[in-house]
Design a protein around this motif. Structure first.
Motif, PDB file in Angstrom:
ATOM      1  N   GLU A  58    -100.580  -4.679 -55.088  1.00  0.00           N
ATOM      2  CA  GLU A  58    -100.660  -6.018 -55.687  1.00  0.00           C
ATOM      3  C   GLU A  58    -100.330  -6.002 -57.171  1.00  0.00           C
ATOM      4  O   GLU A  58     -99.913  -7.026 -57.733  1.00  0.00           O
ATOM      5  N   ASN A  59    -100.527  -4.869 -57.827  1.00  0.00           N
ATOM      6  CA  ASN A  59    -100.249  -4.761 -59.263  1.00  0.00           C
ATOM      7  C   ASN A  59     -98.940  -4.027 -59.557  1.00  0.00           C
ATOM      8  O   ASN A  59     -98.722  -3.542 -60.667  1.00  0.00           O
ATOM      9  N   ASP A  92     -96.240  -5.506 -51.758  1.00  0.00           N
ATOM     10  CA  ASP A  92     -97.658  -5.623 -52.095  1.00  0.00           C
ATOM     11  C   ASP A  92     -98.558  -4.660 -51.325  1.00  0.00           C
ATOM     12  O   ASP A  92     -99.693  -4.420 -51.738  1.00  0.00           O
ATOM     13  N   ASP A  93     -98.085  -4.143 -50.203  1.00  0.00           N
ATOM     14  CA  ASP A  93     -98.879  -3.177 -49.432  1.00  0.00           C
ATOM     15  C   ASP A  93     -99.039  -1.905 -50.260  1.00  0.00           C
ATOM     16  O   ASP A  93     -98.055  -1.274 -50.653  1.00  0.00           O
TER      17      ASP A  93
END
Length: 199
Positions: free
Chosen positions: A35-36, A55-56
């Motif tokens: 996500e980051n 994002d995974d």
């Protein structure tokens, strides 16, 4: 890992590094996921090339393992094939054809194969890790497994450092250090049995 970091409210991302392992420059490519990932990418972009896998969190690791399945097994396949060429007295001609027809592949092999001499145990551990990952992803790691078994048999760690610097010398040295003689049918059967048992 994410569960362990969650109570501390720590932002995290997964990073896989490709290219030289002793530095981080424009010669490298890093793949980032989580996500980051985009925030982490901004930290690396001034130094090297960056690609975002999504994002995974584990996506970057999946890219690394998928590529490693090829890059770790190809040198073993090459050694096996060039051993057959050497036994047919056609090693130099075969390598010269690789140089002419597939220069990028041979450049990769010239750079990579010496690491199989200096870090043979590590390469075996990496191939076992790939086998486990491919199997966990629902695949069949039969080729990587076979490559690992061949690598175990070659005993490359016994090759003197000076012989590892020249590709032809390395191949010929590998031929003289094969742990299983060609007429060792029982040993060959054991390898085949392990391949089928673990597949």
């Amino acid at each position: 890992m994410l569960d362990a970091l969650a109570p501390a409210d720590v932002a995290s991302a997964k990073v896989s590094v490709f290219g030289p392992s002793d530095s981080l420059t424009i010669d490298n490519i890093i793949v980032i996921s989580g996500e980051n990932a985009r925030e982490a990418a901004a930290l690396f972009e001034p130094l090297t090339r960056v690609k975002i896998a999504g994002d995974d969190f584990v996506a970057a690791a999946a890219v690394k393992m998928s590529m490693a399945s090829v890059t770790k097994t190809l040198p073993v396949l090459f050694l096996e094939a060039m051993g057959a060429a050497a036994n047919s007295s056609q090693l130099e001609l075969t390598i010269s054809l690789f140089e002419e027809l597939y220069p990028g592949m041979l450049q990769f092999l010239r750079r990579t194969l010496p690491t199989y001499v200096h870090h043979a145990r590590r390469r075996l551990d990496e191939m076992r890790e790939i086998e486990t990952w491919v199997d966990a992803m629902g695949g069949d790691a039969a080729i990587t497994r076979s490559g690992r078994l061949v690598l175990e048999r070659l005993r490359l760690e016994e090759i003197p450092a000076e012989e590892s610097k020249n590709l032809v010398a390395l191949i010929r040295a590998a031929l003289t250090r094969t742990a299983l003689p060609r007429d060792s049918n029982d040993a060959e059967q054991n390898i085949r049995h392990e391949i089928h048992a673990q597949a």
